[in-house]
Structure formats: C-alpha cells, structure tokens
Design an enzyme around this catalytic site. Structure first.
Site, PDB file in Angstrom:
ATOM      1  N   TRP A 198       0.614  -1.180  -0.535  1.00 28.42           N
ATOM      2  CA  TRP A 198      -0.149   0.341   0.095  1.00 28.42           C
ATOM      3  C   TRP A 198       1.321   1.063  -0.270  1.00 28.42           C
ATOM      4  O   TRP A 198       0.318   2.432  -0.929  1.00 28.42           O
ATOM      5  CB  TRP A 198      -0.709   0.121   1.241  1.00 28.42           C
ATOM      6  CG  TRP A 198      -1.975  -1.344   1.571  1.00 28.42           C
ATOM      7  CD1 TRP A 198      -2.061  -2.706   2.048  1.00 28.42           C
ATOM      8  CD2 TRP A 198      -2.757  -1.301   0.127  1.00 28.42           C
ATOM      9  NE1 TRP A 198      -3.053  -3.144   1.210  1.00 28.42           N
ATOM     10  CE2 TRP A 198      -3.530  -2.254   0.347  1.00 28.42           C
ATOM     11  CE3 TRP A 198      -3.302  -0.692  -1.431  1.00 28.42           C
ATOM     12  CZ2 TRP A 198      -4.537  -2.711  -1.044  1.00 28.42           C
ATOM     13  CZ3 TRP A 198      -4.252  -1.306  -1.637  1.00 28.42           C
ATOM     14  CH2 TRP A 198      -5.099  -2.082  -1.672  1.00 28.42           C
TER      15      TRP A 198
ATOM     16  N   ASP B  69      -1.856   6.291   6.423  1.00 28.68           N
ATOM     17  CA  ASP B  69      -2.732   5.492   5.492  1.00 28.68           C
ATOM     18  C   ASP B  69      -3.308   4.325   7.273  1.00 28.68           C
ATOM     19  O   ASP B  69      -2.286   3.887   7.386  1.00 28.68           O
ATOM     20  CB  ASP B  69      -2.419   5.240   4.561  1.00 28.68           C
ATOM     21  CG  ASP B  69      -3.207   4.180   3.988  1.00 28.68           C
ATOM     22  OD1 ASP B  69      -4.080   3.200   4.894  1.00 28.68           O
ATOM     23  OD2 ASP B  69      -2.926   3.706   3.140  1.00 28.68           O
TER      24      ASP B  69
ATOM     25  N   LYS C 197     -11.940  -2.367   6.253  1.00 28.53           N
ATOM     26  CA  LYS C 197     -11.125  -3.101   7.160  1.00 28.53           C
ATOM     27  C   LYS C 197     -11.940  -3.268   9.195  1.00 28.53           C
ATOM     28  O   LYS C 197     -12.396  -3.785   9.310  1.00 28.53           O
ATOM     29  CB  LYS C 197      -9.557  -2.779   7.492  1.00 28.53           C
ATOM     30  CG  LYS C 197      -8.837  -1.661   6.237  1.00 28.53           C
ATOM     31  CD  LYS C 197      -8.579  -3.946   4.866  1.00 28.53           C
ATOM     32  CE  LYS C 197      -8.513  -2.957   4.043  1.00 28.53           C
ATOM     33  NZ  LYS C 197      -7.788  -2.770   3.357  1.00 28.53           N
TER      34      LYS C 197
HETATM   35  C1  LIG Z   1      -6.930  -1.751   1.649  1.00 33.64           C
HETATM   36  C2  LIG Z   1      -6.345  -0.512   1.848  1.00 33.64           C
HETATM   37  C3  LIG Z   1      -6.141   0.514   1.056  1.00 33.64           C
HETATM   38  C4  LIG Z   1      -6.890   0.579  -0.403  1.00 33.64           C
HETATM   39  O1  LIG Z   1      -8.683   0.630   0.766  1.00 33.64           O
HETATM   40  P1  LIG Z   1      -8.979   0.973  -0.722  1.00 33.64           P
HETATM   41  O2  LIG Z   1      -9.990   1.180  -0.097  1.00 33.64           O
HETATM   42  O3  LIG Z   1      -9.882  -0.609  -1.614  1.00 33.64           O
HETATM   43  O4  LIG Z   1      -8.824   1.893  -1.574  1.00 33.64           O
HETATM   44  C5  LIG Z   1      -4.617   0.778   1.364  1.00 33.64           C
HETATM   45  N1  LIG Z   1      -3.994   1.191   2.294  1.00 33.64           N
HETATM   46  C6  LIG Z   1      -4.317   0.259   3.596  1.00 33.64           C
HETATM   47  C7  LIG Z   1      -2.984   0.005   4.148  1.00 33.64           C
HETATM   48  C8  LIG Z   1      -5.437  -1.116   3.181  1.00 33.64           C
HETATM   49  O5  LIG Z   1      -5.435  -1.721   3.837  1.00 33.64           O
END
Ligand SMILES: *Cc1c(COP(=O)(O)O)cnc(C)c1O
Length: 361
Positions: A102, A172, A196
């Site tokens: 990511w 993030d 998540k």
């Molecule tokens: C799942 C995830 C993403 C991507 O998320 P989307 O909502 O599908 O764009 C980005 N960063 C992390 C750490 C993730 O676990």
C-alpha cells in the site's frame, strides 16, 4: 442462520449487533417510512447520522476543534493521489516510508505530482518483515509531509510507536484505525478506508488538522479538494450515505464497548492468543515478521509447504472459518483479527491450528 467466523482482510467482519440494528431499520428508518438508503443526503435524518459519525470520531480520538472529519468515496486509494494533489507544492519534497504494497502504491501516485523521497524502505528482496526505527528515517529539509502506513495489511507489520517529526505527519490507517488509544494530535492527517476496521466499503474517513488544510494548494478540482469538502461538511456532492450510516453505528458500538482503551485490551488478548499458538509451534507455523513489528490486526504465517497451507485453508472453511488465505502477492495464511472479530473466533482458529498440527505435523 449460521454465521461463519470471518477472518477476511477486507471487506471484513462487522459486529453482529450493528448488522441486526441495520436490518431492523432497513425498511423504515426512525419512523420516516423509508430506508436511509432512500433518504436525501440533505434530509434532517441523514444530517444527524452524518454529524454524529463525525462527532464520534473526534470523541473516540480525543480531538478538539483543530480537526475536521471528512468523508470521501474512492477508498483509501483515492487518498494516495489526493494527498499530493493538495499538499505537494513546487519546490517541496514528499517523504514516504515504504513498508509494503500500500505504501508503494501511495508513492506511485505522489510521483505524478512532484518529488518524492523514500525516507526508509526496510524491504529485503522485495519482502517486508519489519517497520523501520525512527532513527533510520532520512527526512527531507523541505518536506511537504511524511507519509506512513500504520498497519501493513498484506505484510502483517504494524507501527507500534509513531515518529516525532517536524513536518506534517500523515498516515494511512486503513487497516488499524481505532484499534487502540493513540495520540492523534500528532498527525496532520489520518485517512482510513472503512472496510477493514470501520464499516463497509464505499467510504474513506479523513481526519485533518485545520492549519494543514489551510496550507493546501488552491488549484485543485473541487471533488478532490479537502478544502472544498471541509467547507461543505463533506456534502459537496452526494456522499456514500449508507456506508457512513454503518460507520456511525460501528463507532457507537466501539464507544459502548468502553472506547479505545477497552478495545486495546481485547485486541492485545487476541494477538497474544494467536501469536502464542504460533510461537508454541514455531517450527511448524512460521511467522516471517520481526517480533517487534508484528501486527495485531493481520497475523500472517506459513506452514511447511504450500500444499499444507491449501489443506489448512480448506479444512478451516469446512469448520466455518473463512478468509484465511494470505494475499495473492505473498501467499501463506493471514488471520485478520480486527475489532469486530471476537476472542472466541480467535480461540477457534488456535484450537484448529493445534488439531491440524496433530494430524499433519
Ligand atoms: C485496503 C487498504 C487500502 C486500499 O483501500 P481501498 O479502500 O480499496 O482503496 C489502502 N491502504 C491500506 C493500508 C489498506 O489496508
């Protein structure tokens, strides 16, 4: 009805209580005679949901009015581009710590908007097994911000302490937001895709400092401008109302459980159980991640062979445990144990690991 134990990395398990609440309200939300899915985003009933969700984020994180809570569509992936689009200016550099898939994607987007400095990348032969120490970070003089990925959903690593830096700190937190108390005041911006640890997919929560917001570039398309969304209270266009409604319910559920401190106790107990089982049989269940970088949200491990891993996943599924397959890019087993995953569910995986080892060890 028979519900599985869901260890999926995302979209992930949600608390049964909030699903039941949503079911209860699905056809007639709060006596309005219609679903919240059928309600205007300008209606008083939706307005209440929207504002309450924002307030709950601030309350759980202990944030004052220096911060704004915004909602965007486009997932966390849209933020990869929006962050540099808004904040990486001419003559500046954006610092990124690369700790997995990511963060690499975030870097790729940032490079479209300006100069990027990789402040640290601890990977060896493309494998990420640890989080760098604060003293390893090589920061730029003129950094627009430092970006990190607090939990690496695929690699199974997690930042347990955040670095103190002079430039704005951005994270993030898609896969570990609100799993424990932490000093959110340290950050200029935090973003998290909901699917998540916060709710269903379709919305990304952004917590942003007002002074950082004010430093944004001016010429940004409205839909991608934090400033415009802040000014319009995330109602510049139609927001993802139903996902926001579910996030709000989840935040209330977190609060009623005793808030982030109570969650941390529960999440640590779950982690100890699972890592304890791995550690007890470390020659069979191998966790590739350095001990002090291990994630309490996504626990990854390998079995002696890929054939055994396949068998493990298939037999677990028969026993009602799903979502255990590691990400396609790394293989192995991944047990995602977000807030909504109960300690019972984790115990059942541990019991299964014991019995699988007896039969296949
Ligand atoms: C799942 C995830 C993403 C991507 O998320 P989307 O909502 O599908 O764009 C980005 N960063 C992390 C750490 C993730 O676990």
């Amino acid at each position: 009805m028979s519900r599985v134990f869901n260890f999926s990395a995302g979209p992930a398990c949600l608390p049964l209580e909030i699903l039941e609440e949503a079911k209860e309200e699905l056809l007639d939300y709060a006596g309005t005679g219609k679903s919240i899915m059928e309600s205007s985003h300008r209606s008083p009933e939706y307005d209440h949901i929207h504002n309450e969700a924002q307030d709950l984020f601030k309350e759980l994180l202990g944030l004052n009015d220096d911060f704004k809570v915004l909602f965007f569509g486009g997932g966390a992936s849209a933020q990869f581009a929006m962050l540099p689009m808004n904040f990486l200016k001419e003559g500046q550099v954006a610092d990124y710590v690369v700790t997995g898939t990511w963060s690499k994607k975030a870097v790729k987007e940032a490079k479209l908007f300006g100069d990027v400095n990789i402040a640290a990348d601890p990977s060896v032969d493309g494998n990420f097994v640890r989080i760098p120490k604060a003293e390893e970070l090589r920061l730029s003089e003129n950094a627009a911000y430092l970006h990190l990925t607090s939990n690496n959903t695929i690699a199974g690593t997690q930042w347990h302490d955040f670095p103190d830096v002079k430039c704005p700190l951005v994270a993030d937190m898609s896969s570990d937001f609100l799993w424990r108390p932490f000093d959110a005041n340290k950050f200029s911006m935090i973003y998290a895709g909901a699917q998540k640890n916060l709710g269903p997919s379709g919305v990304c929560a952004v917590i942003i400092r007002k002074d950082f917001l004010e430093s944004a570039k001016e010429k940004v398309p409205s839909m991608f401008s934090y400033g415009v969304q802040a000014e319009k209270n995330s109602l510049f266009n139609t927001p993802p109302c139903f996902p926001i409604y579910m996030v709000g319910k989840n935040l209330r559920w977190l609060k009623n459980k005793g808030g982030l401190a109570a969650l941390e106790r529960e999440n640590r107990a779950k982690g100890e159980l699972l890592y304890g089982t791995i550690g007890k049989h470390a020659d069979y269940y191998r966790c590739p991640v350095d001990v002090d970088s291990r994630s309490l949200m996504n626990v990854v491990f390998r079995l002696p062979t890929e054939a055994l891993e396949k068998k493990f996943i298939a037999e677990a599924k028969e026993k009602g445990m799903i979502g255990l397959k590691g990400h396609r890019s790394v293989g192995g087993i991944r047990v995602s144990i977000y807030n909504a995953v109960s300690i019972n569910a984790v115990q059942s995986v541990c019991d299964f690991m014991e019995s699988f080892l007896k039969e296949n060890g």
